[in-house]
Design a protein around this motif. Structure first.
Motif, PDB file in Angstrom:
ATOM      1  N   SER A 180       0.753  -1.372  -0.030  1.00 53.11           N
ATOM      2  CA  SER A 180       0.072   0.079  -0.082  1.00 53.11           C
ATOM      3  C   SER A 180       0.877   1.192  -0.101  1.00 53.11           C
ATOM      4  N   ARG A 181       1.913   0.969   0.225  1.00 55.17           N
ATOM      5  CA  ARG A 181       2.998   2.184   0.323  1.00 55.17           C
ATOM      6  C   ARG A 181       3.832   2.351  -0.960  1.00 55.17           C
ATOM      7  N   ALA A 182       3.801   3.600  -1.638  1.00 54.17           N
ATOM      8  CA  ALA A 182       4.333   3.544  -3.059  1.00 54.17           C
ATOM      9  C   ALA A 182       5.979   3.688  -2.745  1.00 54.17           C
ATOM     10  N   ILE A 183       6.441   4.523  -1.847  1.00 52.50           N
ATOM     11  CA  ILE A 183       7.926   4.913  -1.602  1.00 52.50           C
ATOM     12  C   ILE A 183       8.188   3.999  -0.268  1.00 52.50           C
ATOM     13  N   THR A 184       9.600   3.602  -0.421  1.00 49.96           N
ATOM     14  CA  THR A 184      10.184   3.078   0.800  1.00 49.96           C
ATOM     15  C   THR A 184      10.214   3.975   1.726  1.00 49.96           C
ATOM     16  N   PHE A 185      10.100   3.561   2.904  1.00 51.68           N
ATOM     17  CA  PHE A 185      10.405   4.582   4.153  1.00 51.68           C
ATOM     18  C   PHE A 185      11.795   4.105   5.078  1.00 51.68           C
ATOM     19  N   GLU A 186      12.597   4.897   5.139  1.00 47.03           N
ATOM     20  CA  GLU A 186      13.796   4.666   6.088  1.00 47.03           C
ATOM     21  C   GLU A 186      14.195   5.880   6.770  1.00 47.03           C
ATOM     22  N   ASP A 187      14.786   5.683   7.965  1.00 47.69           N
ATOM     23  CA  ASP A 187      15.172   6.977   8.928  1.00 47.69           C
ATOM     24  C   ASP A 187      16.065   6.280   9.682  1.00 47.69           C
ATOM     25  N   ASP A 188      17.576   6.878   9.419  1.00 45.37           N
ATOM     26  CA  ASP A 188      18.768   6.389  10.077  1.00 45.37           C
ATOM     27  C   ASP A 188      18.665   6.980  11.608  1.00 45.37           C
ATOM     28  N   SER A 189      17.826   7.795  11.819  1.00 39.93           N
ATOM     29  CA  SER A 189      17.983   8.475  13.052  1.00 39.93           C
ATOM     30  C   SER A 189      17.097   7.567  14.022  1.00 39.93           C
ATOM     31  N   ILE A 190      16.352   6.458  13.570  1.00 37.66           N
ATOM     32  CA  ILE A 190      15.590   5.738  14.693  1.00 37.66           C
ATOM     33  C   ILE A 190      16.743   4.769  15.113  1.00 37.66           C
ATOM     34  N   THR A 191      17.230   4.757  16.247  1.00 35.70           N
ATOM     35  CA  THR A 191      17.980   3.615  16.778  1.00 35.70           C
ATOM     36  C   THR A 191      17.579   2.961  17.828  1.00 35.70           C
ATOM     37  N   ASP A 192      16.552   3.271  18.447  1.00 38.37           N
ATOM     38  CA  ASP A 192      15.897   2.545  19.538  1.00 38.37           C
ATOM     39  C   ASP A 192      15.142   1.231  19.053  1.00 38.37           C
ATOM     40  N   LYS A 193      15.559   0.150  19.667  1.00 41.62           N
ATOM     41  CA  LYS A 193      14.960  -1.168  19.113  1.00 41.62           C
ATOM     42  C   LYS A 193      13.363  -1.272  19.268  1.00 41.62           C
ATOM     43  N   LYS A 194      12.806  -0.602  20.318  1.00 40.35           N
ATOM     44  CA  LYS A 194      11.312  -0.780  20.613  1.00 40.35           C
ATOM     45  C   LYS A 194      10.808   0.079  19.217  1.00 40.35           C
ATOM     46  N   GLU A 195      11.444   1.278  19.232  1.00 47.05           N
ATOM     47  CA  GLU A 195      10.883   2.117  18.292  1.00 47.05           C
ATOM     48  C   GLU A 195      10.975   1.549  16.917  1.00 47.05           C
ATOM     49  N   ARG A 196      12.061   0.971  16.439  1.00 49.68           N
ATOM     50  CA  ARG A 196      12.285   0.357  15.133  1.00 49.68           C
ATOM     51  C   ARG A 196      11.210  -0.846  15.144  1.00 49.68           C
ATOM     52  N   ALA A 197      11.148  -1.523  16.080  1.00 47.30           N
ATOM     53  CA  ALA A 197      10.198  -2.677  15.935  1.00 47.30           C
ATOM     54  C   ALA A 197       8.827  -2.200  15.705  1.00 47.30           C
ATOM     55  N   LYS A 198       8.239  -0.904  16.279  1.00 44.71           N
ATOM     56  CA  LYS A 198       6.994  -0.214  16.119  1.00 44.71           C
ATOM     57  C   LYS A 198       6.905   0.240  14.806  1.00 44.71           C
ATOM     58  N   ILE A 199       8.031   0.892  14.246  1.00 49.73           N
ATOM     59  CA  ILE A 199       7.890   1.495  13.031  1.00 49.73           C
ATOM     60  C   ILE A 199       8.224   0.623  11.579  1.00 49.73           C
ATOM     61  N   PHE A 200       9.310  -0.010  11.833  1.00 54.96           N
ATOM     62  CA  PHE A 200       9.931  -1.076  10.725  1.00 54.96           C
ATOM     63  C   PHE A 200       9.162  -2.555  10.847  1.00 54.96           C
ATOM     64  N   GLY A 201       8.701  -2.967  11.889  1.00 54.55           N
ATOM     65  CA  GLY A 201       8.053  -4.225  12.066  1.00 54.55           C
ATOM     66  C   GLY A 201       9.035  -5.134  12.921  1.00 54.55           C
ATOM     67  N   GLN A 202      10.408  -4.922  12.774  1.00 54.25           N
ATOM     68  CA  GLN A 202      11.424  -5.772  13.782  1.00 54.25           C
ATOM     69  C   GLN A 202      12.471  -4.663  14.177  1.00 54.25           C
ATOM     70  N   TYR A 203      12.935  -5.165  15.396  1.00 56.97           N
ATOM     71  CA  TYR A 203      13.816  -4.193  15.887  1.00 56.97           C
ATOM     72  C   TYR A 203      15.380  -4.104  15.228  1.00 56.97           C
ATOM     73  N   ASP A 204      15.427  -5.321  14.283  1.00 55.33           N
ATOM     74  CA  ASP A 204      16.864  -5.175  13.426  1.00 55.33           C
ATOM     75  C   ASP A 204      16.660  -4.733  12.164  1.00 55.33           C
ATOM     76  N   HIS A 205      15.313  -4.140  11.728  1.00 56.18           N
ATOM     77  CA  HIS A 205      15.125  -3.874  10.401  1.00 56.18           C
ATOM     78  C   HIS A 205      15.456  -2.207  10.558  1.00 56.18           C
ATOM     79  N   VAL A 206      15.900  -1.776   9.223  1.00 56.98           N
ATOM     80  CA  VAL A 206      16.334  -0.166   9.251  1.00 56.98           C
ATOM     81  C   VAL A 206      15.296   0.297   7.912  1.00 56.98           C
ATOM     82  N   ARG A 207      14.237  -0.317   7.360  1.00 57.23           N
ATOM     83  CA  ARG A 207      13.376   0.204   6.455  1.00 57.23           C
ATOM     84  C   ARG A 207      12.241  -0.526   6.203  1.00 57.23           C
TER      85      ARG A 207
END
Length: 254
Positions: A180-207
């Motif tokens: 449903s997303r046209a453009i890939t989302f990534e943000d290198d400033s997000i480093t907190d594992k819980k925040e990464r899991a919330k936004i990227f779906g897994q704590y060790d994903h970067v986009r």
């Protein structure tokens, strides 16, 4: 059970998870045997599949016997029914080898089969995907599934995959994708594992990859076939094998 599996996934380091799963699999398979759902990889059937997910848990997706997920079973069916993977002599490079495939692929007499990963304890060659220790045009087939979402410089990784693939060869590069997303989302400033899991779906994903993922592969030189293989399957088999309807298999060619 969902809370327990979520806790295990998020607390236990992945190399230890891989090792311990070899003990857990036969126990789980024995107690959950039945005839409602079938894993096409080993042909075993169960009354339920297990839940899985680092963030939001998905019900009935993890096979007790092979630990395959929806994407693994879909890829197995595609390779088995649409390619000569199991019969033709091929040189194969497999990144981050999944347990559900490893033993079977290693035992295939037609394959010259090499596994590689930076961290996995079951891989043959420890290697950085952005700086691979392999010659140009080395492999007929490359399997690199659910790897690129972990790699900060995925452009460099794609270039390396293209470099080591033989002309006329093909690869399968599955990733978690939000169609449903046209453009890939990534943000290198997000480093907190819980925040990464919330936004990227897994704590060790970067986009989170969008539909532009296919064009990014094309920009690395690949020809890309966006295969909706579940559209070739009956509703009965989609349910029986616990597949994700509409999931795309990115098949690339050089």
């Amino acid at each position: 059970m969902k809370k327990l599996f979520k806790l295990i996934l998020n607390v236990i380091p992945r190399p230890l998870l891989i090792r311990s799963s070899y003990i857990a699999r036969p126990v789980l398979a024995f107690f959950l045997r039945g005839n409602k759902f079938t894993d096409p990889i080993d042909g075993k059937s169960f009354k339920i599949f297990l839940p899985y997910g680092y963030g939001e848990q998905r019900n009935n997706v993890l096979s007790p016997s092979t630990l395959s997920l929806e994407r693994h079973r879909l890829l197995w069916l595609y390779l088995r029914d649409e390619t000569d993977f199991f019969s033709a002599e091929k040189k194969v490079l497999h990144f981050a080898p999944e347990q559900c495939f490893l033993k079977c692929f290693k035992n295939l007499k037609n394959l010259d089969y090499t596994t590689t990963d930076l961290e996995s304890p079951i891989a043959d060659v420890k290697a950085d995907i952005c700086n691979l220790p392999f010659e140009d045009n080395s492999y007929d087939i490359i399997l690199c599934n659910h790897v690129l979402e972990h790699i900060p410089d995925d452009t460099k990784a794609m270039q390396e995959l293209y470099r080591v693939l033989k002309p006329g060869g093909y690869g399968v590069f599955q990733i978690p994708q939000d169609l449903s997303r046209a453009i890939t989302f990534e943000d290198d400033s997000i480093t907190d594992k819980k925040e990464r899991a919330k936004i990227f779906g897994q704590y060790d994903h970067v986009r989170v990859y969008g539909r532009d993922y296919f064009d990014k592969l094309r920009s690395a030189g690949f020809k890309v076939d966006e295969v909706d293989y579940t559209s070739n399957l009956s509703e009965e088999n989609i349910t029986k094998y616990c597949l994700a309807k509409g999931e795309i298999i990115p098949v690339v060619y050089k």
